[in-house]
Design a protein around this motif. Structure first.
Motif, mmCIF file in Angstrom:
data_model
loop_
_atom_site.group_PDB
_atom_site.id
_atom_site.type_symbol
_atom_site.label_atom_id
_atom_site.label_comp_id
_atom_site.label_asym_id
_atom_site.label_seq_id
_atom_site.Cartn_x
_atom_site.Cartn_y
_atom_site.Cartn_z
ATOM 1 N N TRP A 151 0.828 -1.197 0.000
ATOM 2 C CA TRP A 151 0.000 0.000 0.000
ATOM 3 C C TRP A 151 0.871 1.258 0.000
ATOM 4 O O TRP A 151 0.544 2.256 -0.670
ATOM 5 N N GLU B 87 -13.327 -6.266 -1.083
ATOM 6 C CA GLU B 87 -13.767 -6.302 0.310
ATOM 7 C C GLU B 87 -13.691 -4.911 0.940
ATOM 8 O O GLU B 87 -12.952 -4.037 0.472
ATOM 9 N N ARG B 88 -14.441 -4.739 2.041
ATOM 10 C CA ARG B 88 -14.473 -3.443 2.702
ATOM 11 C C ARG B 88 -13.093 -3.016 3.186
ATOM 12 O O ARG B 88 -12.730 -1.831 3.078
ATOM 13 N N GLY B 89 -12.306 -3.952 3.687
ATOM 14 C CA GLY B 89 -10.970 -3.619 4.161
ATOM 15 C C GLY B 89 -10.082 -3.089 3.038
ATOM 16 O O GLY B 89 -9.299 -2.153 3.240
ATOM 17 N N THR B 90 -10.224 -3.697 1.865
ATOM 18 C CA THR B 90 -9.452 -3.222 0.707
ATOM 19 C C THR B 90 -9.870 -1.816 0.329
ATOM 20 O O THR B 90 -9.037 -0.940 0.054
ATOM 21 N N TRP B 91 -11.190 -1.579 0.338
ATOM 22 C CA TRP B 91 -11.702 -0.248 0.031
ATOM 23 C C TRP B 91 -11.170 0.790 1.012
ATOM 24 O O TRP B 91 -10.758 1.889 0.612
ATOM 25 N N THR B 92 -11.169 0.437 2.277
ATOM 26 C CA THR B 92 -10.727 1.382 3.311
ATOM 27 C C THR B 92 -9.263 1.747 3.121
ATOM 28 O O THR B 92 -8.894 2.933 3.157
ATOM 29 N N ARG B 93 -8.422 0.731 2.912
ATOM 30 C CA ARG B 93 -6.986 0.998 2.727
ATOM 31 C C ARG B 93 -6.727 1.762 1.440
ATOM 32 O O ARG B 93 -5.877 2.658 1.398
ATOM 33 N N TRP B 94 -7.460 1.410 0.378
ATOM 34 C CA TRP B 94 -7.274 2.124 -0.892
ATOM 35 C C TRP B 94 -7.685 3.585 -0.746
ATOM 36 O O TRP B 94 -6.969 4.485 -1.231
ATOM 37 N N ALA B 95 -8.817 3.830 -0.100
ATOM 38 C CA ALA B 95 -9.296 5.205 0.058
ATOM 39 C C ALA B 95 -8.308 6.041 0.872
ATOM 40 O O ALA B 95 -8.010 7.195 0.524
ATOM 41 N N ALA B 96 -7.775 5.459 1.959
ATOM 42 C CA ALA B 96 -6.819 6.194 2.794
ATOM 43 C C ALA B 96 -5.532 6.485 2.028
ATOM 44 O O ALA B 96 -4.996 7.603 2.082
#
Length: 482
Positions: free
Chosen positions: A164, A198-207
């Motif tokens: 990331w 997955e939601r976790g992937t979305w969260t890390r990508w957005a951050a």
């Protein structure tokens, strides 16, 4: 360990072939017969300035290319100014992009798709043009290819803090080289939607994306104050959208031919957004402010190459059951046929005539025509780039319109005196060399200073020599007898 496994481990990595292929295409005719056109001349002259002078200039003009100029300054300091130093970074960057596209295609759609994608990238006409360009667009494409490969790795379950961080760094560097490259983020968001991340992937990508965007935001806001630099770009017209429409049609066909494996991200889900979103995004932006230049979204062709590779891979897989041996030759044959078909274009893009002008060729004419005590004028003032790139050719000539040098004024073309002073100075000269555009590309003088230059020369001077070469013109004038 079986002998089969040993052979597999000794096999060359798949990405090496497209990388070497792209390097070969880039090194072929790299100097373009020792020509440098006006956009590259900007890179050349700025790279020869000191870091302090570059920083001073960025406050006035071209802040959007600041990081690239500083990089090229370092390379010019180490290796010296030359067409090789000017263009080799673009060649190497596009070779890296080809390697990344190959690996991405291999993971998403198999060996032949990856190999086809990597080989196709270097053959695309727009890529062949900017592959040998002393500007930052190939470097942006390399960063986009790296970030896309990292995103695919994450979607395949290889997520981690290091990946990331690398993804965010690649996006940040791309944005600092050309902030329009941030359109890769909505393209990647479309991929996440398509693959039902997955939601976790979305969260890390957005951050990560937010952090990268925040790093580029100051440059975006500051460069908006220099928007006059792109005021020459014409408004969007229907015929300008023919090219993007053709690219999207080809890419859409490749996406339709994709046969993804269940539970894995597909080539279509990665390639089609990467192609379509930047193209459509630039069209949308251009409806507000004209910015439609294909080089700004050159990185979108990574998606096109990926989809072309996918179509080729599908064709090989379809042919293998019936023609197992012949199918292995399908891709090489297609590449050879495409290379031969594109050969006229490839040759044309490696000739000086592929660009609007050549600042080095006209400098050679100036060197030959000048005499001791001559004055020199430039119309428009931007044609002073010839003297800035080849100062030795102008040794002994007096730039009689220049009031403040480009380095001191923090500009690309310097600050010229007022029309009245230019007129008075010209009337005191015996011989004047005028460096301007060749007749076929020249535009009517827009600035009052330039109109004064041309009118005084026409009224009080006589042409004694006139040479046009590769889009530039040098005319020698002598003062008429009273």
């Amino acid at each position: 360990m079986t002998s089969h496994t040993a052979v597999r481990r000794r096999r060359l990595p798949i990405w090496l072939i497209p990388m070497l292929w792209t390097l070969t295409l880039g090194l072929w005719g790299l100097s373009r017969q020792h020509s440098v056109w006006r956009d590259e001349a900007a890179t050349w002259q700025v790279a020869r300035r000191s870091p302090a002078e570059i920083w001073h200039m960025l406050g006035q003009v071209d802040a959007v290319h600041g990081l690239y100029y500083l990089l090229m300054h370092g390379l010019f300091e180490v290796f010296g100014p030359s067409t090789t130093t000017l263009r080799l970074p673009s060649v190497l960057a596009m070779a890296v992009a080809a390697a990344c596209v190959t690996v991405t295609g291999h993971r998403l759609a198999g060996f032949w798709a990856g190999l086809g994608a990597g080989l196709a990238l270097g053959l695309l006409p727009a890529v062949q043009f900017y592959l040998q360009e002393g500007r930052p667009y190939a470097l942006v494409a390399a960063g986009a290819a790296i970030s896309t490969l990292l995103l695919v790795s994450v979607l395949e379950g290889r997520a981690g803090a290091l990946r990331w961080a690398a993804y965010g760094s690649a996006v940040l560097l791309c944005g600092l080289l050309n902030w329009l490259s941030l359109m890769i983020l909505p393209a990647h968001a479309a991929t996440l939607v398509w693959t039902q991340a997955e939601r976790g992937t979305w969260t890390r990508w957005a951050a990560t994306s937010a952090a990268a965007t925040a790093g580029v935001l100051p440059l975006i806001l500051f460069s908006r104050s220099q928007s006059d630099q792109v005021s020459w770009i014409p408004p969007l017209t229907w015929h300008m959208m023919i090219g993007p429409a053709v690219l999207l049609a080809i890419g859409g066909l490749g996406a339709l031919l994709d046969r993804p494996q269940t539970g894995r991200p597909s080539a279509a889900a990665v390639g089609l957004p990467l192609l379509a979103v930047p193209q459509l995004g630039l069209i949308g932006i251009s409806l507000i402010q004209p910015l439609f230049l294909d080089r700004y979204v050159l990185f979108s062709l990574l998606g096109l190459a990926l989809l072309i590779g996918t179509a080729l891979g599908t064709a090989v897989r379809a042919a293998t059951p019936r023609f197992p041996r012949a199918s292995m030759w399908l891709l090489p044959v297609v590449v050879v046929v495409a290379a031969v078909a594109l050969l006229p274009q490839s040759l044309a893009k490696r000739s000086p005539a592929s660009r609007v002008d050549d600042v080095l060729a006209v400098a050679a004419d100036v060197r030959r025509l000048k005499e001791t005590g001559d004055a020199v004028l430039f119309v428009p003032a931007a044609r002073r780039d010839t003297a800035l790139v080849s100062p030795e050719a102008f040794t002994g000539l007096r730039d009689i319109a220049l009031q403040e040098s480009p380095e001191d004024s923090g500009t690309l073309k310097g600050v010229e005196a007022g029309p009245a002073r230019i007129r008075a100075t010209m009337l005191a000269e015996r011989r004047v060399l005028l460096v301007t555009d060749a007749t076929e590309v020249a535009k009517p003088a827009a600035a009052e200073r330039d109109r004064v230059k041309t009118s005084v020369l026409r009224m009080y001077f006589t042409v004694v020599a006139d040479h046009q070469v590769r889009g530039r013109r040098v005319t020698v004038y002598e003062r008429r007898a009273h």
